[in-house]
Design a protein around this motif. Sequence first.
Motif, PDB file in Angstrom:
ATOM      1  N   ASN A  15     -23.372 -29.810 -25.477  1.00  0.00           N
ATOM      2  CA  ASN A  15     -22.293 -29.190 -26.232  1.00  0.00           C
ATOM      3  C   ASN A  15     -20.910 -29.711 -25.871  1.00  0.00           C
ATOM      4  O   ASN A  15     -19.973 -29.584 -26.651  1.00  0.00           O
ATOM      5  N   ASN A  16     -20.796 -30.265 -24.675  1.00  0.00           N
ATOM      6  CA  ASN A  16     -19.460 -30.651 -24.233  1.00  0.00           C
ATOM      7  C   ASN A  16     -19.170 -32.138 -24.211  1.00  0.00           C
ATOM      8  O   ASN A  16     -18.020 -32.539 -24.142  1.00  0.00           O
ATOM      9  N   SER A  17     -20.228 -32.955 -24.239  1.00  0.00           N
ATOM     10  CA  SER A  17     -19.972 -34.389 -24.156  1.00  0.00           C
ATOM     11  C   SER A  17     -20.069 -35.021 -25.532  1.00  0.00           C
ATOM     12  O   SER A  17     -20.901 -34.648 -26.347  1.00  0.00           O
ATOM     13  N   THR A  18     -19.206 -35.998 -25.790  1.00  0.00           N
ATOM     14  CA  THR A  18     -19.299 -36.723 -27.050  1.00  0.00           C
ATOM     15  C   THR A  18     -20.014 -38.046 -26.823  1.00  0.00           C
ATOM     16  O   THR A  18     -20.235 -38.800 -27.756  1.00  0.00           O
ATOM     17  N   ASP A  19     -20.354 -38.323 -25.563  1.00  0.00           N
ATOM     18  CA  ASP A  19     -20.974 -39.601 -25.234  1.00  0.00           C
ATOM     19  C   ASP A  19     -22.496 -39.457 -25.264  1.00  0.00           C
ATOM     20  O   ASP A  19     -23.097 -38.879 -24.370  1.00  0.00           O
ATOM     21  N   ILE A  20     -23.120 -39.994 -26.287  1.00  0.00           N
ATOM     22  CA  ILE A  20     -24.558 -39.814 -26.470  1.00  0.00           C
ATOM     23  C   ILE A  20     -25.353 -40.484 -25.352  1.00  0.00           C
ATOM     24  O   ILE A  20     -26.456 -40.051 -25.017  1.00  0.00           O
ATOM     25  N   SER A  21     -24.788 -41.526 -24.742  1.00  0.00           N
ATOM     26  CA  SER A  21     -25.552 -42.181 -23.680  1.00  0.00           C
ATOM     27  C   SER A  21     -25.635 -41.291 -22.442  1.00  0.00           C
ATOM     28  O   SER A  21     -26.628 -41.308 -21.720  1.00  0.00           O
ATOM     29  N   ILE A  22     -24.585 -40.508 -22.197  1.00  0.00           N
ATOM     30  CA  ILE A  22     -24.637 -39.540 -21.093  1.00  0.00           C
ATOM     31  C   ILE A  22     -25.633 -38.440 -21.450  1.00  0.00           C
ATOM     32  O   ILE A  22     -26.487 -38.070 -20.648  1.00  0.00           O
ATOM     33  N   ILE A  23     -25.537 -37.948 -22.675  1.00  0.00           N
ATOM     34  CA  ILE A  23     -26.460 -36.902 -23.128  1.00  0.00           C
ATOM     35  C   ILE A  23     -27.897 -37.375 -22.957  1.00  0.00           C
ATOM     36  O   ILE A  23     -28.743 -36.673 -22.408  1.00  0.00           O
ATOM     37  N   SER A  24     -28.144 -38.591 -23.385  1.00  0.00           N
ATOM     38  CA  SER A  24     -29.506 -39.104 -23.338  1.00  0.00           C
ATOM     39  C   SER A  24     -29.975 -39.311 -21.897  1.00  0.00           C
ATOM     40  O   SER A  24     -31.126 -39.044 -21.564  1.00  0.00           O
ATOM     41  N   SER A  25     -29.068 -39.749 -21.045  1.00  0.00           N
ATOM     42  CA  SER A  25     -29.433 -39.936 -19.642  1.00  0.00           C
ATOM     43  C   SER A  25     -29.780 -38.593 -18.999  1.00  0.00           C
ATOM     44  O   SER A  25     -30.753 -38.478 -18.247  1.00  0.00           O
ATOM     45  N   GLU A  26     -28.988 -37.576 -19.321  1.00  0.00           N
ATOM     46  CA  GLU A  26     -29.265 -36.243 -18.776  1.00  0.00           C
ATOM     47  C   GLU A  26     -30.587 -35.710 -19.325  1.00  0.00           C
ATOM     48  O   GLU A  26     -31.328 -35.033 -18.639  1.00  0.00           O
ATOM     49  N   PHE A  27     -30.857 -36.053 -20.562  1.00  0.00           N
ATOM     50  CA  PHE A  27     -32.085 -35.553 -21.172  1.00  0.00           C
ATOM     51  C   PHE A  27     -33.327 -36.226 -20.587  1.00  0.00           C
ATOM     52  O   PHE A  27     -34.394 -35.623 -20.525  1.00  0.00           O
ATOM     53  N   ASN A  28     -33.169 -37.462 -20.142  1.00  0.00           N
ATOM     54  CA  ASN A  28     -34.298 -38.128 -19.501  1.00  0.00           C
ATOM     55  C   ASN A  28     -34.767 -37.350 -18.278  1.00  0.00           C
ATOM     56  O   ASN A  28     -35.946 -37.339 -17.951  1.00  0.00           O
ATOM     57  N   ILE A  29     -33.804 -36.707 -17.617  1.00  0.00           N
ATOM     58  CA  ILE A  29     -34.156 -35.913 -16.440  1.00  0.00           C
ATOM     59  C   ILE A  29     -35.029 -34.728 -16.856  1.00  0.00           C
ATOM     60  O   ILE A  29     -36.015 -34.409 -16.201  1.00  0.00           O
ATOM     61  N   VAL A  30     -34.679 -34.114 -17.973  1.00  0.00           N
ATOM     62  CA  VAL A  30     -35.527 -33.043 -18.517  1.00  0.00           C
ATOM     63  C   VAL A  30     -36.932 -33.600 -18.769  1.00  0.00           C
ATOM     64  O   VAL A  30     -37.934 -32.979 -18.423  1.00  0.00           O
ATOM     65  N   GLY A  31     -36.962 -34.803 -19.312  1.00  0.00           N
ATOM     66  CA  GLY A  31     -38.243 -35.444 -19.639  1.00  0.00           C
ATOM     67  C   GLY A  31     -39.121 -35.652 -18.419  1.00  0.00           C
ATOM     68  O   GLY A  31     -40.320 -35.410 -18.464  1.00  0.00           O
ATOM     69  N   HIS A  32     -38.499 -36.073 -17.330  1.00  0.00           N
ATOM     70  CA  HIS A  32     -39.286 -36.283 -16.112  1.00  0.00           C
ATOM     71  C   HIS A  32     -39.936 -34.986 -15.656  1.00  0.00           C
ATOM     72  O   HIS A  32     -41.092 -34.974 -15.261  1.00  0.00           O
ATOM     73  N   CYS A  33     -39.142 -33.910 -15.718  1.00  0.00           N
ATOM     74  CA  CYS A  33     -39.673 -32.622 -15.255  1.00  0.00           C
ATOM     75  C   CYS A  33     -40.823 -32.179 -16.139  1.00  0.00           C
ATOM     76  O   CYS A  33     -41.828 -31.659 -15.660  1.00  0.00           O
ATOM     77  N   ILE A  34     -40.666 -32.359 -17.433  1.00  0.00           N
ATOM     78  CA  ILE A  34     -41.722 -31.955 -18.348  1.00  0.00           C
ATOM     79  C   ILE A  34     -42.991 -32.757 -18.077  1.00  0.00           C
ATOM     80  O   ILE A  34     -44.090 -32.216 -18.039  1.00  0.00           O
ATOM     81  N   SER A  35     -42.829 -34.037 -17.829  1.00  0.00           N
ATOM     82  CA  SER A  35     -44.028 -34.849 -17.601  1.00  0.00           C
ATOM     83  C   SER A  35     -44.691 -34.474 -16.273  1.00  0.00           C
ATOM     84  O   SER A  35     -45.894 -34.590 -16.121  1.00  0.00           O
ATOM     85  N   GLU A  36     -43.892 -34.005 -15.315  1.00  0.00           N
ATOM     86  CA  GLU A  36     -44.499 -33.569 -14.061  1.00  0.00           C
ATOM     87  C   GLU A  36     -45.317 -32.298 -14.262  1.00  0.00           C
ATOM     88  O   GLU A  36     -46.361 -32.107 -13.664  1.00  0.00           O
ATOM     89  N   LEU A  37     -44.819 -31.431 -15.117  1.00  0.00           N
ATOM     90  CA  LEU A  37     -45.516 -30.176 -15.389  1.00  0.00           C
ATOM     91  C   LEU A  37     -46.882 -30.447 -16.006  1.00  0.00           C
ATOM     92  O   LEU A  37     -47.884 -29.840 -15.657  1.00  0.00           O
ATOM     93  N   ILE A  38     -46.899 -31.366 -16.940  1.00  0.00           N
ATOM     94  CA  ILE A  38     -48.118 -31.578 -17.683  1.00  0.00           C
ATOM     95  C   ILE A  38     -49.017 -32.567 -16.962  1.00  0.00           C
ATOM     96  O   ILE A  38     -50.176 -32.738 -17.290  1.00  0.00           O
TER      97      ILE A  38
END
Lengths: 474, 609
Positions: free
Chosen positions: A431-454
């Motif tokens: 919601n606060n960043s206009t830089d999609i590359s930062i958003i995407s980098s932060e989202f990759n971290i979410v992705g790692h956690c999800i893949s660890e769960l499964i």
Amino acid sequence: MSYLYSHDPIIACSSGGTTNTGIAVIRLSGFENFDLIQKFFSLDFSKIKKRYAHFCKIIDNQIVIDEIILTYFEGPNSFNGENILELSVHGNIFNIEKIIKIFTEKCSFRKAYPGEFSYRAFRNKKLSLTQIEGLDLFLNASNPLSLKQGLSLLSGSLQRAYEDLLFHFKNHKSAIELSIDFLDDVGEEESNKQVQESFLKLKESIESLKLKISNSSVNLIDPEVVLVGQPNAGKSSLFNLLLNERRAIVSDIAGTTRDFISEKIRIEDNFFKLIDTAGIRKTDDTIEEMGIKKSYEVLEKAFFKILLINPYECNEDYFSNLDLESFDLIIFSHSDNKDFEAVSSKIMSKLKISGSIEPLSKNGSIEPKDSFGPIGANTSLKDSVLSEYISKIINKKYLNLSNSEPILLSRHVDQIKNIYSIVLNYENTLNNSTDISIISSEFNIVGHCISELIGIVSPDEVLHNIFENFCIGK
Amino acid sequence: MSNFDILVVGGGHAGIEAAYLASQFDLNVGIITLPGVGLASAPCNPSIGGVGKGQVVREIDALGGITGKLADMAGIQFRVLNESKGYAVQSTRVQIDKEKYSEFAEELISEINNITIIREKVIAIEFEDNQYSVRGECSTWNSKKIIMTVGTFLNGKLHTGSTTTEGGRSDTESSNSLASFFSSIKTVSARFKTGTPARLNKDSIDYAVMTEQPSDSTVRNFHCLNTYNTRNLKQISCYLTRTNETTMEIIRENKEKSPMFNGQIKGVGARYCPSIEDKAYRYPDKNIHHVFVEPEGLDLNTVYPSGISSSLPEEVQVDFLRSITGLEKCHVEQYGYAVEYDVIDTTQLNYKLELESMPGLFFAGQVNGTSGYEEAAGQGLIAGINASLDILERDSFILNRNSSYIGVMIEDLISNTRDEPYRLFTARNENRLSVREDNAVLRMYPYRTSLYLNDAIDHYNDVFVNVFEALIESIEKNVVKPGDRFLVDNKIKIAKRSTVSELLKMSSLDPIKTLEDYLVFIGLDVPREISRCIAITTKYSGYIEKASQHYEKIRSLDKKKVDWSRLVSSENISFECKQRIEKIKPETFGQLKLIDGLRPATLAVVAGM
């Protein structure tokens, strides 16, 4: 970690060998042939039948050590894929130690590490990661709920709920990539819309998973029923009343609650731990404060919370630290005293407890007056036995929660909480960043956690933890 | 008979890049190309760069390649894509004069003494006495290494409506005669398909009703030795218009006439680059699609209407074109067509892009199933350098996928059989924040220096890296305090003293402008591209750090060795997965993970092994 790569023959007692039992099972695994061990058995191994119980003797230096039942499972068609000998021996701990010693000192066996049998099963591809977790739960099941969950992990139905999360994760990830690689094709407005919409779906999905871990702190594997109240509110009376009716054969188990009086009770097929807390109240005494802190911890973890109030000796200060809304049941005691209804009504309005008072029994000294939380108010209670009533609502809550497929495995609970908080952090970035590359980098971290769960990518560390906690095979 | 060290078959974007790099090692290099075709022609979209591809061009440039130079020389419109989306995903795109691009390529390559350009059709290639012998229609040449960059010319077939002609593209013959040589090399079973739109007469278009996209004069040139933003050619605009309901209706009504949908074309097109027929039939509710009208050159009379490639019969093409705003009176100079061609199965190649089964034979470009001039050039560079290093008996040149787009592409290609044309998307990169255009020199520096070459580009790279290191260190130390003149002059408000680095990380400030202002204030003249790179690097450093901590865990697992032969004999892995594993023969868990279609369960089993 080195043992994780070893192929040494190992030996272990499935019951741990620390308490006397009637029969103990000792397992020998990973030996290539019977050459070294033949001399310790009265049975001729060249005539052994696979998967057949043989009666024989264990002999050391011509002395009979024990009479046993022996079963041989030949690899790879055994639990862990290796050759396994299962010995049912007499379960005296000295006897067990003596037998294990024969093989560790006079043969090349070593004692297995906790969980090593199952680890070898996993290593030999007899089980998958999630199956091992399922098996762990299955074997350690203390009540039907964990039994059910264990089976559902084994069959993968829980995994489907996770796949839903993965699905929305992928969608959101796609939306991000869309807005980077195909901005010219879809345009700014459309791509932003996709990113926002897919995130909401993802958030919903993780929120519903979080709901499944049912207040997260509530422990459903070993559910606790906690009694809270000021001194003389009637905790002991209620404790004994519930206990007399449904004391379980199993006695107290160690844990964080050992400072409190606790007993196991059985309601229908389910087991609960009944805990009487030390009185929670405000204090200036530091030593007592420790005990009170512990009470709060127990209270937070508890599956079912009962608050007892003696309306005639009620110190309002006591309630200032309690979240009254979180109690499943509030009971006003001493109903045989004078003007009970009027006195309790006054306390109720002071404490802002809503609902009506309905006398449960004309005789007893303990009267449930109202209930909060998942149990509806105004239940008709007339003439029913108090303990019967309380047991029923405890069991009802338990069944309700267990039917909504709560997630029990501590690794999963931790991971889901972790994902949830990372997703909230991420939402902030989104919601606060206009830089999609930062958003995407932060989202990759979410992705790692999800893949660890499964368990798609499970770091060695996670694996190791599972094997540590997984102590007995089969 | 001439003898070469390296002979490049094909003079396209991959071919000239391979030859250009090989020539820097003082080897004797030849390029054989078809008569009558210019070097590095642009039969498709006349542009270089774009999202992800801009990064590739800058990587090529920092490694001493030619593509960036040519794009600058022939550039007629410069743009930065994703300008609103953040620095890491911004990419430069240059509209090129395709005629001049080819002329400049010819000029630069002919200037090089150790490159010979041969214009003849290749008839046969043979391997004997430890070298290759290549036979043309008139002559025969020997060469130690061969680099095949034959584009769409492997069994190429052209389609416009029901008309089918042999050929790799319009007006040229396909290299069918080579097909027999290729019979021993495995190609991908499905044929690939690519298409182009009709070319329109530029004077028959009404630009006034379209949205103009002028050239951006501030965009930095691709080639680092060129002045920051000085242009070689006159700059002109591109224009944007849209399809409408009528356009799409015409296309939908003629579905059975489209070779793609009536079964005449069996090839697989790229899903990311659909023809207008695809768009019409697949999205029946969507009638508005972007059409970019791009000039093909200053002197050429044609424009390229991007977004409406088609292989419909000519009369249908005219009909739908004339329904588009601004194209009502357009005149078609050349009709759209689709090309079907064979591509080789790149899993037979190693990291050098050399065919495992035939040492000394390299493949690069569209013949490997990629699309795009930049992807082709990147592969040409890898093949050219490695063929040279092999001759010199030196270590191979392998770019890491964590630090370059080219590295991502090479690893992706050799790990998987493609089922559609491969294009580099930034999504394929796991480290988007650190693999950017602005830091291409930093990323490529260790690789370029490992070649021990001593060209102008090497001096430039040395300076860039030295200045970068010195300056980034000092801005981490230099402190500004509230009330400092620099802050007051630039209206920057801070609560407490902080380093310049911390200032650049503040979300309220533009890091590039702030650093530039600061350098002006302290009177330090630093090349703009370096201060820009420092500002962006600083801005992202926290995020990169955070991401890399998370990656570390995963990477350690990625490095884990796996025994593929054991996996193939495992009972816990499905037959389909086994087949894929056996084909790729992964050595690490990371490579295993890249294999298409492997099931999570398989990975979980392997992870625990």
